[in-house]
Motif scaffolding. Sequence first.
Motif, PDB file in Angstrom:
ATOM      1  N   HIS A   1       0.836  -1.200   0.000  1.00 29.85           N
ATOM      2  CA  HIS A   1       0.000   0.000   0.000  1.00 29.85           C
ATOM      3  C   HIS A   1       0.878   1.260   0.000  1.00 29.85           C
ATOM      4  CE1 HIS A   1      -2.350   3.252   1.897  1.00 29.85           C
ATOM      5  NE2 HIS A   1      -3.386   2.705   1.288  1.00 29.85           N
ATOM      6  N   SER A   2       1.918   1.279   0.839  1.00 36.16           N
ATOM      7  CA  SER A   2       2.817   2.435   0.932  1.00 36.16           C
ATOM      8  C   SER A   2       3.558   2.671  -0.382  1.00 36.16           C
ATOM      9  CB  SER A   2       3.842   2.226   2.061  1.00 36.16           C
ATOM     10  OG  SER A   2       3.186   2.058   3.288  1.00 36.16           O
TER      11      SER A   2
ATOM     12  N   ILE B   1       3.170   5.991  -3.000  1.00 38.94           N
ATOM     13  CA  ILE B   1       4.283   6.810  -3.488  1.00 38.94           C
ATOM     14  C   ILE B   1       4.300   6.812  -5.018  1.00 38.94           C
ATOM     15  CG2 ILE B   1       6.811   6.877  -3.688  1.00 38.94           C
ATOM     16  CD1 ILE B   1       6.959   6.081  -0.759  1.00 38.94           C
ATOM     17  N   GLN B   2       4.085   5.629  -5.616  1.00 41.25           N
ATOM     18  CA  GLN B   2       4.071   5.536  -7.081  1.00 41.25           C
ATOM     19  C   GLN B   2       2.966   6.427  -7.661  1.00 41.25           C
ATOM     20  OE1 GLN B   2       6.182   3.957  -9.004  1.00 41.25           O
ATOM     21  NE2 GLN B   2       5.178   3.995 -10.991  1.00 41.25           N
ATOM     22  N   GLU B   3       1.794   6.402  -7.032  1.00 38.71           N
ATOM     23  CA  GLU B   3       0.676   7.223  -7.499  1.00 38.71           C
ATOM     24  C   GLU B   3       1.014   8.715  -7.413  1.00 38.71           C
ATOM     25  OE1 GLU B   3      -4.118   7.342  -6.746  1.00 38.71           O
ATOM     26  OE2 GLU B   3      -2.829   7.368  -4.981  1.00 38.71           O
ATOM     27  N   LYS B   4       1.626   9.123  -6.306  1.00 40.78           N
ATOM     28  CA  LYS B   4       1.995  10.522  -6.127  1.00 40.78           C
ATOM     29  C   LYS B   4       3.023  10.953  -7.168  1.00 40.78           C
ATOM     30  CE  LYS B   4       3.334  13.821  -2.564  1.00 40.78           C
ATOM     31  NZ  LYS B   4       3.744  14.026  -1.153  1.00 40.78           N
TER      32      LYS B   4
ATOM     33  N   ALA C   1      10.366   7.023 -17.951  1.00 38.94           N
ATOM     34  CA  ALA C   1      11.077   5.741 -17.929  1.00 38.94           C
ATOM     35  C   ALA C   1      11.385   5.319 -16.490  1.00 38.94           C
ATOM     36  CB  ALA C   1      12.380   5.852 -18.727  1.00 38.94           C
ATOM     37  N   LYS C   2      11.732   6.310 -15.654  1.00 40.10           N
ATOM     38  CA  LYS C   2      12.032   5.999 -14.256  1.00 40.10           C
ATOM     39  C   LYS C   2      10.777   5.514 -13.531  1.00 40.10           C
ATOM     40  CE  LYS C   2      14.501   7.691 -10.226  1.00 40.10           C
ATOM     41  NZ  LYS C   2      15.241   8.784  -9.590  1.00 40.10           N
ATOM     42  N   LEU C   3       9.631   6.127 -13.838  1.00 40.99           N
ATOM     43  CA  LEU C   3       8.365   5.701 -13.241  1.00 40.99           C
ATOM     44  C   LEU C   3       8.048   4.251 -13.612  1.00 40.99           C
ATOM     45  CD1 LEU C   3       5.965   8.760 -13.665  1.00 40.99           C
ATOM     46  CD2 LEU C   3       6.593   7.657 -11.521  1.00 40.99           C
ATOM     47  N   ARG C   4       8.260   3.919 -14.890  1.00 42.98           N
ATOM     48  CA  ARG C   4       8.002   2.547 -15.345  1.00 42.98           C
ATOM     49  C   ARG C   4       8.920   1.564 -14.626  1.00 42.98           C
ATOM     50  NH1 ARG C   4       7.567   4.607 -20.695  1.00 42.98           N
ATOM     51  NH2 ARG C   4       9.646   3.822 -21.171  1.00 42.98           N
ATOM     52  N   ARG C   5      10.192   2.003 -14.456  1.00 40.33           N
ATOM     53  CA  ARG C   5      11.176   1.161 -13.778  1.00 40.33           C
ATOM     54  C   ARG C   5      10.777   0.936 -12.315  1.00 40.33           C
ATOM     55  NH1 ARG C   5      15.280   3.992 -15.364  1.00 40.33           N
ATOM     56  NH2 ARG C   5      16.034   4.864 -13.416  1.00 40.33           N
ATOM     57  N   ASN C   6      10.332   2.012 -11.656  1.00 42.18           N
ATOM     58  CA  ASN C   6       9.907   1.896 -10.252  1.00 42.18           C
ATOM     59  C   ASN C   6       8.715   0.948 -10.106  1.00 42.18           C
ATOM     60  OD1 ASN C   6      11.874   3.662  -9.457  1.00 42.18           O
ATOM     61  ND2 ASN C   6      10.536   5.435  -9.292  1.00 42.18           N
ATOM     62  N   LEU C   7       7.772   1.052 -11.072  1.00 44.09           N
ATOM     63  CA  LEU C   7       6.603   0.174 -11.040  1.00 44.09           C
ATOM     64  C   LEU C   7       7.026  -1.287 -11.236  1.00 44.09           C
ATOM     65  CD1 LEU C   7       3.537  -0.071 -10.820  1.00 44.09           C
ATOM     66  CD2 LEU C   7       3.397   0.277 -13.291  1.00 44.09           C
ATOM     67  N   ASN C   8       8.002  -1.483 -12.122  1.00 45.45           N
ATOM     68  CA  ASN C   8       8.536  -2.820 -12.373  1.00 45.45           C
ATOM     69  C   ASN C   8       9.147  -3.409 -11.101  1.00 45.45           C
ATOM     70  OD1 ASN C   8       9.440  -5.143 -13.576  1.00 45.45           O
ATOM     71  ND2 ASN C   8      10.600  -4.133 -15.193  1.00 45.45           N
ATOM     72  N   VAL C   9       9.865  -2.552 -10.349  1.00 48.80           N
ATOM     73  CA  VAL C   9      10.471  -2.982  -9.086  1.00 48.80           C
ATOM     74  C   VAL C   9       9.387  -3.412  -8.096  1.00 48.80           C
ATOM     75  CG1 VAL C   9      11.739  -2.193  -7.029  1.00 48.80           C
ATOM     76  CG2 VAL C   9      12.584  -1.598  -9.302  1.00 48.80           C
ATOM     77  N   ILE C  10       8.310  -2.603  -8.009  1.00 49.98           N
ATOM     78  CA  ILE C  10       7.202  -2.921  -7.093  1.00 49.98           C
ATOM     79  C   ILE C  10       6.557  -4.249  -7.488  1.00 49.98           C
ATOM     80  CG2 ILE C  10       4.881  -2.223  -6.358  1.00 49.98           C
ATOM     81  CD1 ILE C  10       5.843   0.709  -6.616  1.00 49.98           C
TER      82      ILE C  10
ATOM     83  N   GLY D   1       4.840   3.566   6.941  1.00 48.98           N
ATOM     84  CA  GLY D   1       5.572   2.999   5.808  1.00 48.98           C
ATOM     85  C   GLY D   1       5.712   4.017   4.689  1.00 48.98           C
ATOM     86  N   TYR D   2       4.632   4.734   4.412  1.00 50.95           N
ATOM     87  CA  TYR D   2       4.666   5.769   3.375  1.00 50.95           C
ATOM     88  C   TYR D   2       5.663   6.867   3.749  1.00 50.95           C
ATOM     89  CZ  TYR D   2       3.280   9.831   0.647  1.00 50.95           C
ATOM     90  OH  TYR D   2       3.302  10.934  -0.165  1.00 50.95           O
ATOM     91  N   LYS D   3       5.606   7.326   5.002  1.00 47.30           N
ATOM     92  CA  LYS D   3       6.503   8.402   5.448  1.00 47.30           C
ATOM     93  C   LYS D   3       7.974   7.978   5.378  1.00 47.30           C
ATOM     94  CE  LYS D   3       3.270  10.848   8.486  1.00 47.30           C
ATOM     95  NZ  LYS D   3       2.904  11.166   9.884  1.00 47.30           N
ATOM     96  N   VAL D   4       8.249   6.732   5.784  1.00 48.01           N
ATOM     97  CA  VAL D   4       9.624   6.222   5.737  1.00 48.01           C
ATOM     98  C   VAL D   4      10.132   6.181   4.304  1.00 48.01           C
ATOM     99  CG1 VAL D   4      10.991   4.101   5.999  1.00 48.01           C
ATOM    100  CG2 VAL D   4       9.605   4.910   7.902  1.00 48.01           C
TER     101      VAL D   4
END
Length: 291
Positions: A12-13, A17-20, A41-50, A268-271
């Motif tokens: 969820h956290s 962050i991804q949504e923001k 591209a960085k956003l796509r990469r972050n989503l891939n990591v998640i 978790g979100y804040k961290v």
Amino acid sequence: LHLSAVKLAELHSDLKIQEKDELSWKKLKAEGLDEDGEKEAKLRRNLNVIMTKYGMNGKKDSQLVDTNYIKDGTEGDTLDDPRLEKLWSKAKTSGKFSDEELDKLWREFKHHKEKIHEYNILLETVSRTEDIHKNVTNPSEENLVKEEILHNKHRELKEKLRSINQGFERLRKVSHQGYDTSSEFEEPRVIDLWDMAKSANFTEKELESFREELKHFEAKIEKHHHYQKQLEISHQKLKHVEGTGDKDHLNRNKEKYAMLQEKTKELGYKVKKHLQDLSSRISQGLQHNEL
């Protein structure tokens, strides 16, 4: 997904962050400020990591080890690296660690595994970008921009690889010698940040200020760990009470569980947001070193 209560709160956290970040990117794109597409591209990469981290990428057994270190379930988890498995085995049987220290060390090993996953995803992205770039025969201003993007990605790869190497050396040292009681920080993410900060282009005053901020950040992480533990305990109690048929007791436990779940998500979100901000500041300092 068969995720634990703690893992669901973390998911969820991460998604929050991804949504923001995606909302911020949409505003930038509307203003024409991401012409080279690097932020996208960085956003796509972050989503891939998640998706990889939580087993949502369609690949079997791709999920990273469960971050719920509370349960004595480490035997079932794998580190996907023979060197790490060997170090962990040695540390477990050395007699140099208390149960609490072994929990802490296991968190460090898992954190290191996550860093390797993120590095491999970035490496794959860079390789694909390079293949596309090689097939372009017509040099233009757009291609020069793409070359700059590639240069930035290579720099990011270099930073991640340096962090991985530093992290492995630390794990090797701790596994052999045990924890140093005089160590400044204990949380693996904070140790990583501090090691990188010392290599960045900070003045003594800036470094001291950063050190103090890291202390606050570590306290925030410890608070998050505390709520993760309480959430897992509450989840186990709730499962037990569900089988008793006591409605009043069940409702009280449900209320407590919901409260702990929300608090764990919020922390978790804040961290993770704080980690993102600190990492960005260090990255800027390291880039300045190269100029």
